[in-house]
Scaffold this motif. Structure first.
Motif, PDB file in Angstrom:
ATOM      1  N   SER A 148      38.408  41.767  51.347  1.00 51.66           N
ATOM      2  CA  SER A 148      37.602  41.139  50.288  1.00 51.66           C
ATOM      3  C   SER A 148      36.148  41.347  50.663  1.00 51.66           C
ATOM      4  O   SER A 148      35.534  40.514  51.343  1.00 51.66           O
ATOM      5  N   ASN A 149      35.621  42.467  50.224  1.00 52.54           N
ATOM      6  CA  ASN A 149      34.321  42.926  50.700  1.00 52.54           C
ATOM      7  C   ASN A 149      33.169  42.720  49.728  1.00 52.54           C
ATOM      8  O   ASN A 149      32.033  43.091  50.023  1.00 52.54           O
ATOM      9  N   HIS A 150      33.483  42.162  48.560  1.00 53.23           N
ATOM     10  CA  HIS A 150      32.444  41.962  47.568  1.00 53.23           C
ATOM     11  C   HIS A 150      32.582  40.583  46.932  1.00 53.23           C
ATOM     12  O   HIS A 150      33.685  40.067  46.778  1.00 53.23           O
ATOM     13  N   LEU A 151      31.473  40.039  46.570  1.00 54.10           N
ATOM     14  CA  LEU A 151      31.418  38.854  45.713  1.00 54.10           C
ATOM     15  C   LEU A 151      30.682  39.232  44.428  1.00 54.10           C
ATOM     16  O   LEU A 151      29.891  40.178  44.415  1.00 54.10           O
ATOM     17  N   ALA A 152      30.971  38.483  43.397  1.00 55.52           N
ATOM     18  CA  ALA A 152      30.323  38.767  42.115  1.00 55.52           C
ATOM     19  C   ALA A 152      30.111  37.486  41.337  1.00 55.52           C
ATOM     20  O   ALA A 152      30.739  36.457  41.605  1.00 55.52           O
ATOM     21  N   TRP A 153      29.217  37.581  40.395  1.00 55.00           N
ATOM     22  CA  TRP A 153      29.030  36.533  39.401  1.00 55.00           C
ATOM     23  C   TRP A 153      29.523  37.055  38.060  1.00 55.00           C
ATOM     24  O   TRP A 153      29.207  38.179  37.659  1.00 55.00           O
ATOM     25  N   PHE A 154      30.286  36.218  37.393  1.00 50.28           N
ATOM     26  CA  PHE A 154      30.709  36.475  36.022  1.00 50.28           C
ATOM     27  C   PHE A 154      30.213  35.312  35.162  1.00 50.28           C
ATOM     28  O   PHE A 154      29.887  34.242  35.667  1.00 50.28           O
TER      29      PHE A 154
ATOM     30  N   ALA B 196      26.724  40.200  38.078  1.00 48.66           N
ATOM     31  CA  ALA B 196      26.096  40.800  39.263  1.00 48.66           C
ATOM     32  C   ALA B 196      27.122  40.906  40.367  1.00 48.66           C
ATOM     33  O   ALA B 196      28.088  40.141  40.424  1.00 48.66           O
ATOM     34  N   ILE B 197      26.878  41.841  41.265  1.00 47.25           N
ATOM     35  CA  ILE B 197      27.792  42.093  42.375  1.00 47.25           C
ATOM     36  C   ILE B 197      26.987  42.240  43.658  1.00 47.25           C
ATOM     37  O   ILE B 197      25.830  42.696  43.635  1.00 47.25           O
ATOM     38  N   VAL B 198      27.588  41.811  44.757  1.00 49.76           N
ATOM     39  CA  VAL B 198      26.935  41.981  46.046  1.00 49.76           C
ATOM     40  C   VAL B 198      27.994  42.301  47.088  1.00 49.76           C
ATOM     41  O   VAL B 198      29.097  41.750  47.054  1.00 49.76           O
TER      42      VAL B 198
ATOM     43  N   ASN C 226      23.639  46.417  52.206  1.00 56.96           N
ATOM     44  CA  ASN C 226      22.599  45.863  51.344  1.00 56.96           C
ATOM     45  C   ASN C 226      22.866  46.066  49.856  1.00 56.96           C
ATOM     46  O   ASN C 226      21.957  45.909  49.048  1.00 56.96           O
ATOM     47  N   TYR C 227      24.079  46.405  49.510  1.00 62.35           N
ATOM     48  CA  TYR C 227      24.352  46.698  48.114  1.00 62.35           C
ATOM     49  C   TYR C 227      24.427  45.427  47.300  1.00 62.35           C
ATOM     50  O   TYR C 227      25.141  44.478  47.635  1.00 62.35           O
ATOM     51  N   GLY C 228      23.697  45.427  46.206  1.00 57.68           N
ATOM     52  CA  GLY C 228      23.768  44.317  45.281  1.00 57.68           C
ATOM     53  C   GLY C 228      22.977  44.653  44.044  1.00 57.68           C
ATOM     54  O   GLY C 228      21.897  45.248  44.132  1.00 57.68           O
ATOM     55  N   ARG C 229      23.518  44.337  42.894  1.00 64.15           N
ATOM     56  CA  ARG C 229      22.784  44.623  41.669  1.00 64.15           C
ATOM     57  C   ARG C 229      23.364  43.813  40.525  1.00 64.15           C
ATOM     58  O   ARG C 229      24.525  43.423  40.536  1.00 64.15           O
ATOM     59  N   ALA C 230      22.540  43.640  39.517  1.00 62.88           N
ATOM     60  CA  ALA C 230      22.982  42.980  38.297  1.00 62.88           C
ATOM     61  C   ALA C 230      23.545  44.021  37.340  1.00 62.88           C
ATOM     62  O   ALA C 230      23.291  45.217  37.485  1.00 62.88           O
ATOM     63  N   ALA C 231      24.298  43.563  36.377  1.00 61.69           N
ATOM     64  CA  ALA C 231      24.755  44.438  35.301  1.00 61.69           C
ATOM     65  C   ALA C 231      23.529  45.074  34.639  1.00 61.69           C
ATOM     66  O   ALA C 231      22.466  44.440  34.548  1.00 61.69           O
ATOM     67  N   GLU C 232      23.699  46.293  34.195  1.00 64.59           N
ATOM     68  CA  GLU C 232      22.554  47.072  33.722  1.00 64.59           C
ATOM     69  C   GLU C 232      21.745  46.346  32.655  1.00 64.59           C
ATOM     70  O   GLU C 232      20.515  46.351  32.692  1.00 64.59           O
ATOM     71  N   SER C 233      22.412  45.721  31.728  1.00 60.07           N
ATOM     72  CA  SER C 233      21.709  45.071  30.621  1.00 60.07           C
ATOM     73  C   SER C 233      20.938  43.834  31.058  1.00 60.07           C
ATOM     74  O   SER C 233      20.113  43.312  30.305  1.00 60.07           O
TER      75      SER C 233
ATOM     76  N   LYS D 196      39.642  41.050  45.236  1.00 60.36           N
ATOM     77  CA  LYS D 196      41.062  40.899  45.564  1.00 60.36           C
ATOM     78  C   LYS D 196      41.708  42.246  45.319  1.00 60.36           C
ATOM     79  O   LYS D 196      41.712  42.747  44.189  1.00 60.36           O
ATOM     80  N   ASN D 197      42.265  42.829  46.373  1.00 61.05           N
ATOM     81  CA  ASN D 197      42.859  44.149  46.249  1.00 61.05           C
ATOM     82  C   ASN D 197      44.021  44.138  45.253  1.00 61.05           C
ATOM     83  O   ASN D 197      44.864  43.258  45.288  1.00 61.05           O
ATOM     84  N   ASN D 198      44.013  45.108  44.378  1.00 61.57           N
ATOM     85  CA  ASN D 198      45.136  45.357  43.469  1.00 61.57           C
ATOM     86  C   ASN D 198      45.398  44.252  42.452  1.00 61.57           C
ATOM     87  O   ASN D 198      46.493  44.168  41.885  1.00 61.57           O
ATOM     88  N   ASP D 199      44.415  43.409  42.222  1.00 65.90           N
ATOM     89  CA  ASP D 199      44.641  42.330  41.260  1.00 65.90           C
ATOM     90  C   ASP D 199      43.311  41.804  40.767  1.00 65.90           C
ATOM     91  O   ASP D 199      42.391  41.609  41.576  1.00 65.90           O
ATOM     92  N   GLY D 200      43.219  41.583  39.481  1.00 63.60           N
ATOM     93  CA  GLY D 200      42.031  40.910  38.990  1.00 63.60           C
ATOM     94  C   GLY D 200      41.248  41.704  37.976  1.00 63.60           C
ATOM     95  O   GLY D 200      41.678  42.736  37.471  1.00 63.60           O
ATOM     96  N   VAL D 201      40.075  41.201  37.703  1.00 63.35           N
ATOM     97  CA  VAL D 201      39.188  41.753  36.685  1.00 63.35           C
ATOM     98  C   VAL D 201      38.266  42.787  37.320  1.00 63.35           C
ATOM     99  O   VAL D 201      37.671  42.538  38.357  1.00 63.35           O
ATOM    100  N   TRP D 202      38.147  43.931  36.659  1.00 60.83           N
ATOM    101  CA  TRP D 202      37.278  44.992  37.155  1.00 60.83           C
ATOM    102  C   TRP D 202      35.826  44.722  36.812  1.00 60.83           C
ATOM    103  O   TRP D 202      35.486  44.311  35.699  1.00 60.83           O
ATOM    104  N   PHE D 203      34.956  44.982  37.784  1.00 63.12           N
ATOM    105  CA  PHE D 203      33.518  44.966  37.535  1.00 63.12           C
ATOM    106  C   PHE D 203      32.852  45.875  38.550  1.00 63.12           C
ATOM    107  O   PHE D 203      33.068  45.712  39.752  1.00 63.12           O
ATOM    108  N   ASP D 204      32.113  46.828  38.056  1.00 63.40           N
ATOM    109  CA  ASP D 204      31.355  47.753  38.914  1.00 63.40           C
ATOM    110  C   ASP D 204      32.259  48.415  39.945  1.00 63.40           C
ATOM    111  O   ASP D 204      31.873  48.591  41.109  1.00 63.40           O
ATOM    112  N   GLY D 205      33.466  48.774  39.523  1.00 62.98           N
ATOM    113  CA  GLY D 205      34.378  49.514  40.373  1.00 62.98           C
ATOM    114  C   GLY D 205      35.156  48.677  41.365  1.00 62.98           C
ATOM    115  O   GLY D 205      35.856  49.220  42.229  1.00 62.98           O
ATOM    116  N   VAL D 206      35.070  47.376  41.261  1.00 67.52           N
ATOM    117  CA  VAL D 206      35.747  46.465  42.193  1.00 67.52           C
ATOM    118  C   VAL D 206      36.583  45.475  41.385  1.00 67.52           C
ATOM    119  O   VAL D 206      36.173  45.039  40.309  1.00 67.52           O
TER     120      VAL D 206
END
Length: 125
Positions: free
Chosen positions: A31-37, A49-51, A56-63, A100-110
């Motif tokens: 579980s290498n990423h956290l995100a805000w939905f 957004a994802i971090v 140091n990777y982290g960014r908001a959705a483009e819009s 969560k590997n192999n389960d869940g909602v996709w966002f930014d490739g995760v």
């Protein structure tokens, strides 16, 4: 046990700013990423957004870039979402999510399958 605890929501006037916090614990290996939905009334969950938990990777959705900023405190495993120049349409319930590997909602490739309870943000005009 994964625990994601959000805080910082509330009622604000349009044009204002807000900081949301998410304290994460019990994350499993992989579980290498956290995100805000967010979920607005009558809509599905939208990635905000994802971090990464390493590096140091982290960014908001483009819009949302330029108003939404994501950051992380490595020592406390807390992720922050700073929102500037709030708009009425930013009103939503904001959720913190963990990869969560192999389960869940996709966002930014995760895939995100662990969820907090959410914190409500209401923006008034």
């Amino acid at each position: 046990q994964v625990q994601l605890v959000e805080s910082g929501g509330g009622s604000v006037q349009a044009g204002g700013s807000l900081r949301l916090s998410c304290s994460a614990s019990g994350l499993p290996d992989g579980s290498n990423h956290l995100a805000w939905f967010r979920q607005r009334t009558g809509s599905g969950r939208e990635g905000v957004a994802i971090v990464a938990l390493t590096g140091n990777y982290g960014r908001a959705a483009e819009s949302l870039r330029g108003r939404f900023w994501v950051s992380r405190d490595y020592a406390s495993n807390t992720v922050y979402l700073d929102i500037e120049r709030l708009k009425v349409e930013d009103s939503a319930k904001y959720f913190c999510a963990a990869e969560k590997n192999n389960d869940g909602v996709w966002f930014d490739g995760v895939r995100f399958g662990y969820w907090g309870q959410g914190t409500q943000v209401t923006v008034s005009s």
